[in-house]
Design a protein around this motif. Structure first.
Motif, mmCIF file in Angstrom:
data_model
loop_
_atom_site.group_PDB
_atom_site.id
_atom_site.type_symbol
_atom_site.label_atom_id
_atom_site.label_comp_id
_atom_site.label_asym_id
_atom_site.label_seq_id
_atom_site.Cartn_x
_atom_site.Cartn_y
_atom_site.Cartn_z
ATOM 1 N N GLY A 97 -60.723 89.297 18.023
ATOM 2 C CA GLY A 97 -61.628 89.337 19.168
ATOM 3 C C GLY A 97 -61.926 87.955 19.709
ATOM 4 N N GLN A 98 -62.115 86.990 18.833
ATOM 5 C CA GLN A 98 -62.368 85.620 19.275
ATOM 6 C C GLN A 98 -61.144 85.032 19.980
ATOM 7 N N LYS A 99 -59.970 85.314 19.464
ATOM 8 C CA LYS A 99 -58.746 84.822 20.106
ATOM 9 C C LYS A 99 -58.568 85.458 21.483
ATOM 10 N N ALA A 100 -58.900 86.750 21.604
ATOM 11 C CA ALA A 100 -58.802 87.420 22.907
ATOM 12 C C ALA A 100 -59.824 86.831 23.880
ATOM 13 N N ASP A 101 -61.027 86.510 23.402
ATOM 14 C CA ASP A 101 -62.031 85.879 24.262
ATOM 15 C C ASP A 101 -61.544 84.521 24.755
ATOM 16 N N GLU A 102 -60.899 83.768 23.894
ATOM 17 C CA GLU A 102 -60.373 82.459 24.301
ATOM 18 C C GLU A 102 -59.240 82.609 25.310
ATOM 19 N N LYS A 103 -58.371 83.584 25.079
ATOM 20 C CA LYS A 103 -57.206 83.749 25.946
ATOM 21 C C LYS A 103 -57.608 84.201 27.345
ATOM 22 N N TRP A 104 -58.507 85.151 27.458
ATOM 23 C CA TRP A 104 -58.900 85.688 28.757
ATOM 24 C C TRP A 104 -60.181 85.063 29.289
ATOM 25 N N ASN A 105 -60.599 83.974 28.672
ATOM 26 C CA ASN A 105 -61.716 83.155 29.148
ATOM 27 C C ASN A 105 -63.011 83.973 29.311
ATOM 28 N N THR A 106 -63.333 84.738 28.305
ATOM 29 C CA THR A 106 -64.600 85.482 28.292
ATOM 30 C C THR A 106 -65.482 84.969 27.164
ATOM 31 N N SER A 107 -65.377 83.683 26.874
ATOM 32 C CA SER A 107 -66.093 83.122 25.732
ATOM 33 C C SER A 107 -67.603 83.065 25.937
ATOM 34 N N GLN A 108 -68.077 83.154 27.182
ATOM 35 C CA GLN A 108 -69.528 83.151 27.403
ATOM 36 C C GLN A 108 -70.142 84.511 27.105
ATOM 37 N N THR A 109 -69.399 85.570 27.348
ATOM 38 C CA THR A 109 -69.936 86.906 27.103
ATOM 39 C C THR A 109 -69.518 87.476 25.757
ATOM 40 N N ASN A 110 -68.386 87.056 25.226
ATOM 41 C CA ASN A 110 -67.879 87.471 23.915
ATOM 42 C C ASN A 110 -67.705 88.986 23.793
ATOM 43 N N TYR A 111 -67.208 89.611 24.848
ATOM 44 C CA TYR A 111 -66.999 91.056 24.808
ATOM 45 C C TYR A 111 -65.952 91.456 23.772
ATOM 46 N N TYR A 112 -64.880 90.705 23.705
ATOM 47 C CA TYR A 112 -63.807 91.066 22.776
ATOM 48 C C TYR A 112 -64.209 90.818 21.328
ATOM 49 N N THR A 113 -65.038 89.823 21.098
ATOM 50 C CA THR A 113 -65.539 89.602 19.743
ATOM 51 C C THR A 113 -66.430 90.766 19.323
ATOM 52 N N LEU A 114 -67.268 91.220 20.217
ATOM 53 C CA LEU A 114 -68.105 92.383 19.932
ATOM 54 C C LEU A 114 -67.250 93.626 19.705
ATOM 55 N N LEU A 115 -66.263 93.812 20.553
ATOM 56 C CA LEU A 115 -65.356 94.946 20.397
ATOM 57 C C LEU A 115 -64.597 94.856 19.073
ATOM 58 N N GLY A 116 -64.148 93.670 18.717
ATOM 59 C CA GLY A 116 -63.452 93.479 17.448
ATOM 60 C C GLY A 116 -64.352 93.746 16.257
ATOM 61 N N THR A 117 -65.620 93.337 16.362
ATOM 62 C CA THR A 117 -66.566 93.582 15.275
ATOM 63 C C THR A 117 -66.797 95.072 15.070
ATOM 64 N N LEU A 118 -67.028 95.785 16.152
ATOM 65 C CA LEU A 118 -67.277 97.223 16.038
ATOM 66 C C LEU A 118 -66.028 97.985 15.588
ATOM 67 N N THR A 119 -64.869 97.576 16.081
ATOM 68 C CA THR A 119 -63.623 98.211 15.660
ATOM 69 C C THR A 119 -63.353 97.937 14.189
ATOM 70 N N GLY A 120 -63.567 96.711 13.760
ATOM 71 C CA GLY A 120 -63.369 96.365 12.349
ATOM 72 C C GLY A 120 -64.307 97.139 11.441
ATOM 73 N N LEU A 121 -65.534 97.310 11.878
ATOM 74 C CA LEU A 121 -66.494 98.086 11.095
ATOM 75 C C LEU A 121 -66.043 99.538 10.977
ATOM 76 N N GLY A 122 -65.613 100.105 12.083
ATOM 77 C CA GLY A 122 -65.146 101.489 12.060
ATOM 78 C C GLY A 122 -63.915 101.678 11.194
ATOM 79 N N VAL A 123 -62.953 100.780 11.322
ATOM 80 C CA VAL A 123 -61.722 100.874 10.527
ATOM 81 C C VAL A 123 -62.026 100.699 9.044
ATOM 82 N N SER A 124 -62.865 99.733 8.717
ATOM 83 C CA SER A 124 -63.162 99.490 7.301
ATOM 84 C C SER A 124 -63.934 100.663 6.696
#
Length: 74
Positions: A34-61
């Protein structure tokens, strides 16, 4: 495998000790992605992909852990 459980009554508990490490590793991978996706698509101020990655990781685990617990209790 059934014979192993009869020989070692603590085999179920040994499997449970690794759950925290598995959950931590899965969460780390998804948060990192999620952090890498935020860096790539320049959404580092909102961190949407990091949040999405966190929730997805929680669900998968949680899904993987529940599957393991079902298999252990058989």
């Amino acid at each position: 495998m059934a014979q192993d459980r009869k020989k070692n009554p603590y085999a179920k508990y040994l499997h449970l000790t690794s759950i925290a490490f598995q959950m931590m590793a899965i969460m780390f991978v998804f948060i990192w992605l999620g952090q890498k996706a935020d860096e790539k698509w320049n959404t580092s101020q909102t961190n949407y992909y990091t949040l999405l990655g966190t929730l997805t990781g929680l669900g998968v685990s949680l899904y993987i852990i529940l599957q393991q617990l079902k298999r252990i209790n058989k």
